[in-house]
Design an enzyme around this catalytic site. Structure first.
Site, PDB file in Angstrom:
ATOM      1  N   ASP A   8     -26.142   8.820  34.880  1.00  0.00           N
ATOM      2  CA  ASP A   8     -26.607   8.509  33.542  1.00  0.00           C
ATOM      3  C   ASP A   8     -28.127   8.687  33.588  1.00  0.00           C
ATOM      4  O   ASP A   8     -28.722   8.762  34.665  1.00  0.00           O
ATOM      5  CB  ASP A   8     -26.216   7.064  33.202  1.00  0.00           C
ATOM      6  CG  ASP A   8     -26.686   6.648  31.826  1.00  0.00           C
ATOM      7  OD1 ASP A   8     -26.670   7.485  30.912  1.00  0.00           O
ATOM      8  OD2 ASP A   8     -27.090   5.486  31.672  1.00  0.00           O
ATOM      9  N   ASP A  10     -30.841   7.136  30.942  1.00  0.00           N
ATOM     10  CA  ASP A  10     -31.598   5.930  30.572  1.00  0.00           C
ATOM     11  C   ASP A  10     -31.157   4.729  31.413  1.00  0.00           C
ATOM     12  O   ASP A  10     -29.978   4.393  31.440  1.00  0.00           O
ATOM     13  CB  ASP A  10     -31.387   5.602  29.083  1.00  0.00           C
ATOM     14  CG  ASP A  10     -31.999   6.655  28.186  1.00  0.00           C
ATOM     15  OD1 ASP A  10     -32.788   7.462  28.694  1.00  0.00           O
ATOM     16  OD2 ASP A  10     -31.695   6.667  26.981  1.00  0.00           O
TER      17      ASP A  10
END
Length: 220
Positions: A8, A10
């Site tokens: 991922d 963020d």
């Protein structure tokens, strides 16, 4: 055997959370809506349109889809403008080291982010060189907790889900990894990502040594 890693963006590679918060706060203030860090935390890992619906529900407000889309675009414009402030110094501690190590050891690496601005963020970080595949909010139609973004990454790397480890900082992201049959590493508090196969408080602790030690039967 583990041959690939999917990250991922963020909260894992970099932390744009504060930039997102400021953009949503700016919009909420303009609309006269209540918005704080507690509500912001509920937006972690979900799409822009789903985020605005969470804010609306909290404020017991309702708007038509067209207005919602306009406001979501406005928030995104504020956020994208703030990305110009990011530099190659803005990796989370430990993230760049891990990505570098994975490159050295020859693993496949994919990005699996719900963000439609992921490419811009990677450019600001000067991080493109670390990724073989970039999956973002434009790559699939169903966002997390559906596993589609991670399945997109594994397919593009020509790997099976059980040959990949997903790194996530959101509950919905770990749910997505599990739904897709991936191994998972959670970054963050137990109450949020404690259902991952392995959890660290921060990326600084998530070294390749630690990961190999935990999943030792999956590395030769």
């Amino acid at each position: 055997m583990i041959k690939g890693f999917i990250f991922d963006l963020d909260g894992v590679i970099t932390d744009t959370a504060e930039l997102h918060y400021k953009a949503w706060k700016n919009l909420a203030d303009e609309m006269g809506w209540d918005f704080d860090y507690e509500i912001n935390d509920k937006l972690r890992g979900i799409s822009r349109m789903d985020s605005i619906k969470v804010i609306l529900d909290h404020n017991q407000a309702s708007l038509n889809e067209e207005t919602l889309a306009e406001l979501a675009t406005k928030k995104n414009d504020i956020y994208v403008a703030s990305l110009d402030e990011m530099t190659s110094e803005d990796y989370l501690p430990g993230a760049k080291e891990l990505l570098t190590h994975l490159r050295t050891e020859g693993f496949n690496v994919a990005l699996g982010s719900a963000s439609k601005n992921a490419i811009k963020v990677l450019q600001q970080l000067n991080a493109n060189m670390y990724f073989d595949v970039i999956g973002d909010g434009n790559s699939v139609s169903k966002s997390k907790p559906e596993p589609d973004i991670f399945l997109y990454g594994s397919e593009k790397m020509k790997l099976q889900p059980d040959e990949c480890i997903v790194f996530e900082d959101a509950e919905s992201g770990i749910d997505a990894a599990k739904a897709g049959g991936f191994y998972s590493v959670g970054i963050g508090p137990k109450e949020r990502v404690g259902h991952a196969d392995l959890r660290f408080d921060s990326m600084a602790e998530a070294t390749l040594f630690e990961i190999k030690s935990h999943f030792k039967e999956l590395f030769s």
